[in-house]
Write an enzyme that holds these catalytic residues in place. Structure first.
Site, PDB file in Angstrom:
ATOM      1  CB  ALA A   1      -3.891   5.413  -9.031  1.00  0.00           C
ATOM      2  CB  ALA A   2      -3.406   6.966  -3.740  1.00  0.00           C
ATOM      3  CD  GLN A   3      -0.163   1.665  -0.314  1.00  0.00           C
ATOM      4  OE1 GLN A   3       0.145   0.905  -1.226  1.00  0.00           O
ATOM      5  NE2 GLN A   3      -1.102   1.362   0.567  1.00  0.00           N
TER       6      GLN A   3
ATOM      7  CB  SER B   1      -6.566  12.415   2.201  1.00  0.00           C
ATOM      8  OG  SER B   1      -6.746  11.957   3.510  1.00  0.00           O
TER       9      SER B   1
ATOM     10  CE1 TYR C   1      -3.310   8.098   1.410  1.00  0.00           C
ATOM     11  CE2 TYR C   1      -4.269   9.164   3.342  1.00  0.00           C
ATOM     12  CZ  TYR C   1      -4.380   8.716   2.035  1.00  0.00           C
ATOM     13  OH  TYR C   1      -5.565   8.908   1.351  1.00  0.00           O
TER      14      TYR C   1
END
Ligand code: NAD
Length: 327
Positions: free
Chosen positions: A87-89, A129, A153
């Site tokens: 889960a992440a933006q 990421s 991000y």
């Protein structure tokens, strides 16, 4: 095994939940159906997960809720053997404020880590990421490369990853962080380059490249990402480690757009628009650490992965394409 997949209604989490349910595990998905892209894709992912559980011996439960809800997260982690925290933006280009990234990607991750510290779990896998690297000093990136993210991000993913490693070191949480490099494949987020290029070409519209197209990317087919995650069910060799998960097959965006155009609509030109300044110019993964620790080996070249995606897109065009067009 009971496996909690946060963000399990999303693209990568959806594939993990489907595969684990098909393998006979008891899957619990926590997702808040964040509407930053069309949530009908998430509804579809949930359907696919439920069908996989029904077809196999596994089970699939959906909890609609938020990783920012510490009590809820603690309850779910308490019942889990493994936690795959997806889960992440997500996405460097969304217009959310840095605080939104921080609340979901950092505070949400701390909720998961605090819960994992309290309860004995087999493993916590954090989705990090390639955007943690920022501008390359050298390529391909290995995990020792400087981390100087250039987007809110990327900064939030780096913070989440660092916390995961601190919790591993100080509190013995069996945490692993996987740095994904541009993941694509069936049911991918509709706002990404490959889904857009394919959709536009199939509709007789030129693919649009941001900037001059000289940016290079390691594009990772989702099946390879799944394989890396699956391997972590069976080994503690990577606990406390950060690993790149990429394809190692590098392509520049102009070539990617041109090849998709050549295949689907050779009469079209490739068009260009302004580049995004939060996009890294180049990204390329050295995956030797993941290979050493968990036997990770990417199996899809970019051309093979794009071919598989186009085939899936054609079969699912009726429901998926309007969502890409709407994004
Ligand atoms: P995605 O947006 O499809 O999936 C993320 C899911 O998390 C979504 O279903 C969303 O509804 C859910 N979510 C968002 N905020 C939440 C909250 N507050 N509480 C509960 N759920 C919430 O993105 P994805 O591409 O599947 O990415 C999965 C993970 O992998 C993310 O952590 C992302 O940062 C990371 N990642 C993805 C890529 C990629 O190329 N797709 C690359 C690097 C890292």
């Amino acid at each position: 095994m009971r496996i909690l997949v946060t963000g399990g209604a999303g693209f990568i989490g959806g594939h993990l939940a489907e595969a684990f349910a098909a393998d006979g595990h008891d899957v619990v998905v926590l997702d808040n159906f964040d509407p930053y892209y069309d949530t009908r894709i998430k509804d579809h992912n949930v359907e696919v997960g439920r069908e996989a559980a029904e077809a196999g011996d596994g089970s699939y439960d959906l909890v609609e809720g938020d990783v920012r809800d510490a009590d809820l997260v603690a309850d779910l982690v308490a019942d889990a053997d493994y936690v795959y925290h997806q889960a992440a933006q997500a996405g460097v280009r969304t217009d959310y404020s840095p605080r939104k990234y921080d609340e979901v990607n950092v505070d949400g991750t701390l909720n998961v880590l605090d819960a994992a510290r309290e309860h004995d779990i087999e493993r916590l896998v954090f989705a990090s990421s390639s955007s943690v690297y920022g501008k390359p000093r050298y390529l391909p990136y290995d995990e020792a490369h400087l981390t100087t993210p250039i987007s809110p991000y990327g900064a939030s993913k780096l913070a989440g990853e660092r916390y995961a490693m601190v919790y591993a070191e100080r509190y013995g949480v069996p945490a692993v962080a996987l740095r994904y490099f541009t993941v694509y494949g069936p049911r991918m987020r509709p706002n990404m380059a490959i889904s857009n290029f394919v959709s536009r070409c199939l509709n007789g519209e030129p693919p649009v490249v941001y900037g001059d197209g000289t940016q290079t990317r390691d594009m990772t087919y989702v099946a390879d990402v799944l394989a890396a995650n699956r391997a972590l069910l069976d080994t503690d060799a990577a606990d406390g480690e950060v690993m790149n998960v990429g394809s190692t097959d590098n392509i520049d965006i102009e070539t990617l757009a041109t090849e998709i155009r050549d295949q689907l609509a050779p009469e079209l030109d490739v068009e260009h628009t302004d580049a995004y300044d939060v996009d890294a110019d180049h990204s390329h993964a050295d995956v030797s650490k993941a290979n050493d620790l968990i036997g990770y080996e990417p199996t899809y070249t970019i051309r093979e992965g794009v071919e598989a995606f186009v085939e899936w897109y054609r079969e699912n065009r009726e429901w998926y394409e309007p969502l890409v067009r709407n994004s």
